[in-house]
Design a protein around this motif. Sequence first.
Motif, PDB file in Angstrom:
ATOM      1  N   THR A  47      91.858  99.858  14.076  1.00 53.51           N
ATOM      2  CA  THR A  47      92.418 101.166  14.416  1.00 53.51           C
ATOM      3  C   THR A  47      91.331 102.086  14.949  1.00 53.51           C
ATOM      4  O   THR A  47      91.556 102.876  15.868  1.00 53.51           O
ATOM      5  N   THR A  96      90.920 101.556  18.529  1.00 53.83           N
ATOM      6  CA  THR A  96      91.963 102.170  19.355  1.00 53.83           C
ATOM      7  C   THR A  96      91.669 103.646  19.539  1.00 53.83           C
ATOM      8  O   THR A  96      91.807 104.189  20.629  1.00 53.83           O
ATOM      9  N   ASN A  97      91.234 104.326  18.485  1.00 51.20           N
ATOM     10  CA  ASN A  97      90.989 105.764  18.562  1.00 51.20           C
ATOM     11  C   ASN A  97      89.757 106.084  19.390  1.00 51.20           C
ATOM     12  O   ASN A  97      89.765 106.988  20.225  1.00 51.20           O
ATOM     13  N   ASN A 144      90.546 105.634  22.961  1.00 53.77           N
ATOM     14  CA  ASN A 144      91.294 106.765  23.503  1.00 53.77           C
ATOM     15  C   ASN A 144      90.370 107.914  23.856  1.00 53.77           C
ATOM     16  O   ASN A 144      90.555 108.607  24.847  1.00 53.77           O
ATOM     17  N   SER A 191      98.361 108.941  24.403  1.00 54.93           N
ATOM     18  CA  SER A 191      97.735 108.407  23.199  1.00 54.93           C
ATOM     19  C   SER A 191      98.770 108.123  22.122  1.00 54.93           C
ATOM     20  O   SER A 191      98.730 107.078  21.453  1.00 54.93           O
ATOM     21  N   ALA A 229      99.705 104.444  20.624  1.00 53.67           N
ATOM     22  CA  ALA A 229      99.590 104.215  19.180  1.00 53.67           C
ATOM     23  C   ALA A 229     100.872 103.622  18.622  1.00 53.67           C
ATOM     24  O   ALA A 229     100.842 102.821  17.668  1.00 53.67           O
ATOM     25  N   LYS A 282      92.399 116.636  17.867  1.00 55.58           N
ATOM     26  CA  LYS A 282      92.522 115.181  18.016  1.00 55.58           C
ATOM     27  C   LYS A 282      93.401 114.662  16.889  1.00 55.58           C
ATOM     28  O   LYS A 282      92.950 114.471  15.762  1.00 55.58           O
ATOM     29  N   PHE A 312      94.580 111.861  16.176  1.00 61.72           N
ATOM     30  CA  PHE A 312      94.236 110.610  15.512  1.00 61.72           C
ATOM     31  C   PHE A 312      93.257 110.857  14.369  1.00 61.72           C
ATOM     32  O   PHE A 312      93.261 110.130  13.369  1.00 61.72           O
TER      33      PHE A 312
END
Length: 641
Positions: A61, A64-65, A68, A78, A82, A342, A344
């Motif tokens: 994860t 992924t963040n 981004n 985003s 997700a 942000k 995330f």
Amino acid sequence: MLRASVPHIIMKRLSHDRSTSVPLILFIFTNTFLRNCHAYEVGCMYPERMLEPFAARAKLTGFTNVYNVDTELETPVSVHQAQAFSYCDINCLAHHDDGTLNAFTKERPTIVVPKFGHNSWSRMLCIAQCYSILFEQAGNSEAVETVRDTWKLDILSKVEEEITEKYNVDYTMVQDYIISLDYDPLAIGRLVLHEINMKFSDDGWNSNGSKRYDPYSKETVPCSTNCIPYRDTYGYYPRNFPMNPNEQIERVGGDKYTVSGNEMFWQPLLEDDGNGYLSRQEHVTPHIGFHAQARLRDPVQYNFSLPDPQYDFYQESLQVIERVKESAMDKMKWDKIAFYDKKFLVRILIQEEIIKQFKGTYKFEDELLFVHAIGAAEHDSVLHAWREKVMHDLVRPTTVIQRWGQDEITTFDGNRKDPGIATINANDFHAFIRVMPHSEYPSGSSCICAAYHEFTDIFTHEYFEKNLTDMFWGYGGIDLGCSELSVLDPARADFLGCKQGGFTIPNMDALAKECGESRLWGGMHFTASVPAGRELCTGIGSLAFEYMQMIRNGSSLGEAHVKGDDRPQCSTTTSTPTNSPSAVTLAPSISIASSVSGETEKHSSSPTSSTDAKTESKSTSVPAHLDYTFIGLVLLATLLF
């Protein structure tokens, strides 16, 4: 593949020809008892260097963040991407469980791994494969290298033809193929990923750019080439596009403080890359509030629209100027503005605090359900907010204030690395952080964080009979590398919102309020936008919890891992999976096809190719839902008597 009618066929065959009884019964017993008693051992499959499920998923994860961030994805994009990862989570669980529903179909999956795969470790292997292909599709090589090279997990970079070509043609062939691989969790992960790709290709977001709006026909039409991902399909066009300043002043009668007519609408802001290239913003994804498929509450069918805020733009702009001035003097606000910008990071804080505060009772499967449901709430919050943004289409504070030209204002000096206060010209004003390319009203952040708050409090109260308290972001808490990154790159600490060391958030109510207010502190919104966002998204969090419980479907979640549990052990000395049905070799003269139907197809004792595997699965695979032990006993009784 054996069907439900096979027992009848076999018994009829035996009654006519007992010469086939012994080899046929040997075959049935081999497949029956080895299938039931010698399934794969996940302790032999799970790589020694791969982290335990909570940590492994958190590591991925994180990729992924960070990705981004590096690619500067806009918030809606985003959020949408997700969602794809969260479908990996929940549908890998569904295939490896006896109750959880497929999140797309809201039904039980056709392919369900037998009980030996109902554990967190098998599920995490499935998730890792699903994530890895999403990373491959996005060009995120660093994440793929971690899975393949560091963890030594034998993932594939794409979904095989046995799945892609047969999925919509004959799903039983996909089922046969998965069974022929002994329900390999990596194969299940690729199956899950294929379904995600199909669903997301036509979910109204236009993520593959296959559609575009044609202004001449005023219709959404196919794109033939040079297609742009997430391109508008609604037909939005800024009504307040920048014009010659002299013409603009003349049109409003020379009163630069009055905002009326088209000047009330959103105007694309001027941006630059720091190297002399300037560009005007395009409104990001204006179509999603009208065309995208909702998970919980469809904004098109939802009978609610926010009222016009009826801003006094001059007075509101004076408040914006004062707020960013105060923020420049408050270093803790610097961090909070960066952190809440942000989402995330906000999600990571909530999720990691749940793991920490409910350690010992919070299961890995609870995490998968929580993440998928809060992601659904986030997704629909964005749809609702974006629909209202396009319908109201209101101008940003930056545009209004910059129209004041050479008027001197005392406010934030514009130095985002080391903020201060200065007297500047109004036409040089900028917000504390970048103003996103979409209209002002309502606040999307306020809307999203209201949904986070509502859902998380219901979840923790229902599952643990208490709510989150004293969540700390920064050094020594949940920091996503604040300590390390701030030493190596202080700008990274600014970005993560931990330059001042950290801050405590008392509870989810405080988190939602600060999340919304941070948009005012930063000068991105006028006052009414924040409470409007909260009002708009009220109820989405509770719908997300109901959705989560529906998807869970009363499941006990099998052998669920809790942080701190031991890793599964391998009873063999090999690093490969233990024997499972397809590893069983029969005598060359025995095959289910020849025994039952008289065909001469033989089993090979050597490893099969993909094509051979499909052929073999048709002749040897048996669906898990039949009681083969009972069938075997019936056959044995027939032989004996």
